[in-house]
Design a protein around this motif. Structure first.
Motif, mmCIF file in Angstrom:
data_model
loop_
_atom_site.group_PDB
_atom_site.id
_atom_site.type_symbol
_atom_site.label_atom_id
_atom_site.label_comp_id
_atom_site.label_asym_id
_atom_site.label_seq_id
_atom_site.Cartn_x
_atom_site.Cartn_y
_atom_site.Cartn_z
ATOM 1 N N GLY A 29 45.974 42.741 36.137
ATOM 2 C CA GLY A 29 45.826 41.458 36.011
ATOM 3 C C GLY A 29 44.590 40.588 36.668
ATOM 4 O O GLY A 29 44.605 40.492 38.111
ATOM 5 N N SER A 30 44.580 39.169 36.472
ATOM 6 C CA SER A 30 44.761 38.031 37.141
ATOM 7 C C SER A 30 45.139 37.381 38.361
ATOM 8 O O SER A 30 44.584 37.220 39.177
ATOM 9 C CB SER A 30 44.261 36.415 36.279
ATOM 10 N N VAL A 31 46.582 38.269 38.432
ATOM 11 C CA VAL A 31 46.832 38.376 39.780
ATOM 12 C C VAL A 31 46.248 38.405 41.240
ATOM 13 O O VAL A 31 46.310 38.874 42.353
ATOM 14 C CB VAL A 31 48.435 38.352 39.980
ATOM 15 N N ASP A 32 45.578 40.180 40.568
ATOM 16 C CA ASP A 32 44.643 40.719 41.273
ATOM 17 C C ASP A 32 43.548 40.293 42.093
ATOM 18 O O ASP A 32 42.700 40.687 42.635
ATOM 19 C CB ASP A 32 44.780 42.491 41.186
ATOM 20 N N GLU A 33 43.520 39.520 41.014
ATOM 21 C CA GLU A 33 41.321 38.608 41.723
ATOM 22 C C GLU A 33 41.442 38.052 42.601
ATOM 23 O O GLU A 33 42.457 36.811 42.858
ATOM 24 C CB GLU A 33 41.094 38.254 40.626
ATOM 25 N N GLY A 39 39.059 35.940 36.662
ATOM 26 C CA GLY A 39 38.137 36.635 35.425
ATOM 27 C C GLY A 39 38.032 37.740 34.809
ATOM 28 O O GLY A 39 37.265 38.361 33.970
ATOM 29 N N LEU A 40 38.106 38.599 36.004
ATOM 30 C CA LEU A 40 36.897 40.013 36.515
ATOM 31 C C LEU A 40 37.829 41.369 35.319
ATOM 32 O O LEU A 40 37.443 41.435 35.137
ATOM 33 C CB LEU A 40 36.419 40.372 37.775
ATOM 34 N N SER A 41 39.111 40.831 35.465
ATOM 35 C CA SER A 41 39.807 41.752 35.060
ATOM 36 C C SER A 41 40.067 41.905 33.678
ATOM 37 O O SER A 41 39.776 42.698 32.380
ATOM 38 C CB SER A 41 41.888 41.264 35.101
ATOM 39 N N SER A 151 43.262 31.671 37.361
ATOM 40 C CA SER A 151 43.253 32.248 35.714
ATOM 41 C C SER A 151 43.304 33.092 34.721
ATOM 42 O O SER A 151 42.319 34.467 35.179
ATOM 43 C CB SER A 151 42.411 30.917 35.152
ATOM 44 N N ILE A 152 43.953 33.771 34.226
ATOM 45 C CA ILE A 152 43.278 35.093 33.106
ATOM 46 C C ILE A 152 42.343 34.881 32.958
ATOM 47 O O ILE A 152 40.875 35.804 32.927
ATOM 48 C CB ILE A 152 44.146 35.159 32.124
#
Length: 407
Positions: A29-33, A39-41, A151-152
């Motif tokens: 999710g966004s925590v991995d970005e 916003g890639l997830s 941000s998601i």
């Protein structure tokens, strides 16, 4: 069940229904970005059902519709989920489709370009939503070090410019068996479904997962932030850090927040809305996160009442800390939580969603212990919770006011 490639499956059988649900949780999710992936997830979620090796184009969606089912997906901070709700005879085909989407997505360039516009429009609508705007700012403020601040929804710049190669690389890094949980709930033959999952998801190539992002936040001073925008009334999020999802205090948090600000019998509703008429609406939440969670209160109000609302929230929490909880308040909160929990388990999807989520969060015991803990809660537990997590110095207030407002 744990497969050799790292995949986890959970089967929940219920012969008293004619339907079934298959959900794939992916731990990304966004925590991995990174910032350049913001916003890639979420963008990837939009693309996963846009054609796969064995289900080209929109065949997957048409198949589900023809079987009378529903297909959808969602992105969160710590995970992305894909699911199909279907009548029980369509479950086998649904599992095959989800497996093919996860293992063999095609990411056609024309679909990427088409979805860019869709997602950018979604981001624009998000930025026009006052509640969404203050939630974004609240998370950026409360989480200074943790990746939970990400941000998601992401940024239009990333979505507009990310290449197919970058999208595919992100997919290959994160859509691996060790980061997936397949949950099937409803009416089905367990032996047949277990065999099918093994023949599909169980054949995914094993890969090592990348290190988990840092999701824990140390207590720090809060901030008072006021922003102005094209809104007709004031919006504010007031909150502070709470327990992490693997801590015992999460059970107390649910009850404490319910007493404080959930529903018309809560402290804040009575004080802010009924007695002092300071807000148009108010509600409170315990936001469970895999790392450090948070307690937040959202208020909608006339801008002139901003300071009075802050003062009243502080006063009501301090009343609780000083021992101001009646047994009937605790009983009401317990019944409310119990009712909502039982309703959430009424359908195959609700059951799969709940059980899958808590497994994904590495706290599967929550499902069986939740109500036991809630029903054994005492007034002292609630008071001690607020003493432990609340401090005026650590509270953040994020307000969005009309441009012409004077406070």
């Amino acid at each position: 069940m744990k497969y050799e490639n790292g995949l986890t499956s959970i089967l929940i059988n219920n012969k008293n229904t004619l339907t079934a649900t298959a959900i794939v949780f992916v731990r990304v999710g966004s925590v991995d970005e990174k910032p350049f992936q913001s916003g890639l997830s979420h963008f990837l979620e939009h693309l996963m059902f846009k054609g796969s090796k064995n289900y080209r184009g929109d065949l997957m969606g048409r198949n589900v519709e023809n079987m009378g089912g529903y297909i959808n997906a969602a992105t969160a901070k710590e995970f992305t989920m894909y699911y199909i709700n279907i009548q029980k005879d369509g479950l086998g085909e649904s599992i095959k489709m989800l497996a093919d989407a996860m293992q063999n997505p095609l990411f056609p360039q024309d679909e990427i370009d088409r979805e860019r516009k869709v997602v950018i429009e979604e981001i624009q609508r998000h930025s026009d939503n006052p509640a969404a705007v203050i939630y974004e700012k609240f998370y950026e403020t409360v989480y200074e070090a943790s990746a939970l601040k990400n941000s998601i929804i992401g940024t239009p710049q990333v979505v507009a410019n990310v290449s197919r190669e970058e999208i595919y690389g992100y997919y290959k890094t994160h859509y691996i068996p060790a980061k997936m949980i397949v949950v099937v709930s409803g009416n089905f033959d367990e032996t047949a479904v277990e065999k099918l999952i093994g023949e599909t998801f169980g054949k995914f190539e094993e890969q090592s997962a990348s290190p988990d992002p840092m999701l824990f936040e140390k207590v720090h001073d809060g901030k008072d932030i006021i922003e102005y925008g094209k809104v007709e009334t004031g919006y504010m999020l007031t909150g502070f850090l709470g327990p992490a999802i693997n801590e015992e205090d999460i059970y107390t948090a649910d009850t404490a927040v319910n007493i404080l600000g959930s529903g018309k019998s809560s402290r804040l509703y009575k004080a802010l809305y009924e007695k002092k008429h300071l807000v148009y609406s108010t509600d409170s939440y315990f936001m469970t996160e895999k790392g450090t969670g948070n307690i937040c209160i959202i208020s909608v109000f006339d801008s002139k009442n901003l300071k009075k609302i802050k003062d009243e929230i502080k006063k009501q929490i301090e009343y609780i800390i000083d021992g101001g909880i009646a047994e009937e308040e605790l009983n009401r909160a317990t019944l409310s939580i119990k009712t909502n929990w039982n309703f959430s388990l009424e359908t195959p999807f609700g059951t799969a969603d709940n059980i899958g989520y808590w497994h994904l969060m590495d706290n599967p015991k929550f499902v069986t212990e939740h109500m036991k803990k809630i029903e054994s809660m005492t007034v002292s537990d609630i008071i001690n919770f607020f003493k432990k997590y609340y401090s005026p110095a650590t509270v953040s207030n994020i307000a969005l006011l009309p441009s012409a407002a004077t406070v």
